[in-house]
Write an enzyme that holds these catalytic residues in place. Structure first.
Site, PDB file in Angstrom:
ATOM      1  N   ILE A 155     -54.944 -33.068 -26.031  1.00  0.00           N
ATOM      2  CA  ILE A 155     -55.457 -32.851 -27.383  1.00  0.00           C
ATOM      3  C   ILE A 155     -54.763 -31.653 -28.013  1.00  0.00           C
ATOM      4  CG2 ILE A 155     -57.487 -32.283 -28.779  1.00  0.00           C
ATOM      5  CD1 ILE A 155     -57.465 -35.133 -27.622  1.00  0.00           C
ATOM      6  N   LYS A 156     -54.216 -31.863 -29.192  1.00  0.00           N
ATOM      7  CA  LYS A 156     -53.538 -30.792 -29.931  1.00  0.00           C
ATOM      8  C   LYS A 156     -54.503 -30.250 -30.993  1.00  0.00           C
ATOM      9  CE  LYS A 156     -48.582 -30.525 -30.969  1.00  0.00           C
ATOM     10  NZ  LYS A 156     -47.488 -31.131 -31.763  1.00  0.00           N
ATOM     11  N   VAL A 157     -54.680 -28.933 -30.986  1.00  0.00           N
ATOM     12  CA  VAL A 157     -55.521 -28.306 -32.014  1.00  0.00           C
ATOM     13  C   VAL A 157     -54.725 -27.187 -32.676  1.00  0.00           C
ATOM     14  CG1 VAL A 157     -57.691 -28.826 -30.811  1.00  0.00           C
ATOM     15  CG2 VAL A 157     -56.552 -26.625 -30.409  1.00  0.00           C
TER      16      VAL A 157
END
Ligand code: G3P
Length: 217
Positions: A82-84
């Site tokens: 997951i990229k935040v």
């Protein structure tokens, strides 16, 4: 150093994965838009081609909504990362996801302090954007050096440095010289890494001389 390919173009990914040089994939909303594909469908296809980490970026800006999106994205495949964004909401979401055992790639990093916060939030990867710093005459690779120096002081900081916004092969060389863990590389730059005019010239000469022998192997 690991090579990730920075694209959502599945044809490029398939072609480069066949070289054995692709350890993962990074996408972002702009790359997905460029692909013209459905986000969930293209991620599922990418994850079926590349077993390594595949970064899928949330589009929400508050932590609670980021977590809801992350739950949908991680359901696609086990290698989804997951990229935040590097915001306080992104850091809060990173901490929660990391505590749940989800790999997080904290992106849009432009300072060593941001990278320190991401590591403290349990990020699996930090993505400093070297090209965009260079674009405004700041020192992109200097940021990588500072982050590496800071991280190396503290055993507790296990976040991998994922050099992003790579513009050319010199960024890849410098990332490796500095000991970065990963470089995420556009397809054209990844292909360019093998190119050298003296290699081409030398091979042509070998083949020309071999042809004169009239032999075959
Ligand atoms: O992974 C981040 C990368 O896609 C950003 O690259 O060229 O938009 O700065 P760029």
């Amino acid at each position: 150093m690991k090579f990730f390919v920075d694209t959502a173009d599945i044809d490029e990914i398939r072609d480069l994965a066949a070289t054995g040089m692709v350890d993962g994939v990074t996408t972002n909303p702009s790359l997905v838009a460029k692909s013209g594909r459905n986000f969930f469908e293209v991620l599922e296809e990418i994850c079926s081609v590349v077993p390594g980490p595949v970064s899928a970026e949330v589009t929400a800006t508050d932590a609670e909504a980021m977590l809801a999106e992350a739950q949908k994205l991680t359901a696609i495949a086990k290698n989804i990362t997951i990229k935040v964004p590097l915001t306080w909401d992104g850091l809060k979401a990173c901490r929660t996801l990391a505590d749940q055992g989800t790999m997080v790639n904290v992106t849009l990093c432009f300072s060593p302090n941001q990278a320190l916060l991401a590591a403290k939030a349990g990020a699996a990867f930090i993505s400093p954007f070297v090209g965009r710093l260079d674009d405004i005459t700041h020192d992109g690779m200097g940021l990588i050096e500072e982050i590496k120096t800071i991280y190396d002081h503290y055993d507790a900081l296990t976040t991998q440095i994922l050099v992003a916004s790579v513009r050319h092969p010199l960024h890849v060389r410098d990332a490796a010289l500095l000991g970065a863990d990963v470089a995420t590389v556009p397809p054209n730059v990844l292909r360019a890494l093998a190119n050298h005019p003296l290699t081409d010239k030398g091979l042509a000469a070998f083949l020309k001389d071999w042809e004169k022998t009239g032999q075959s192997i």
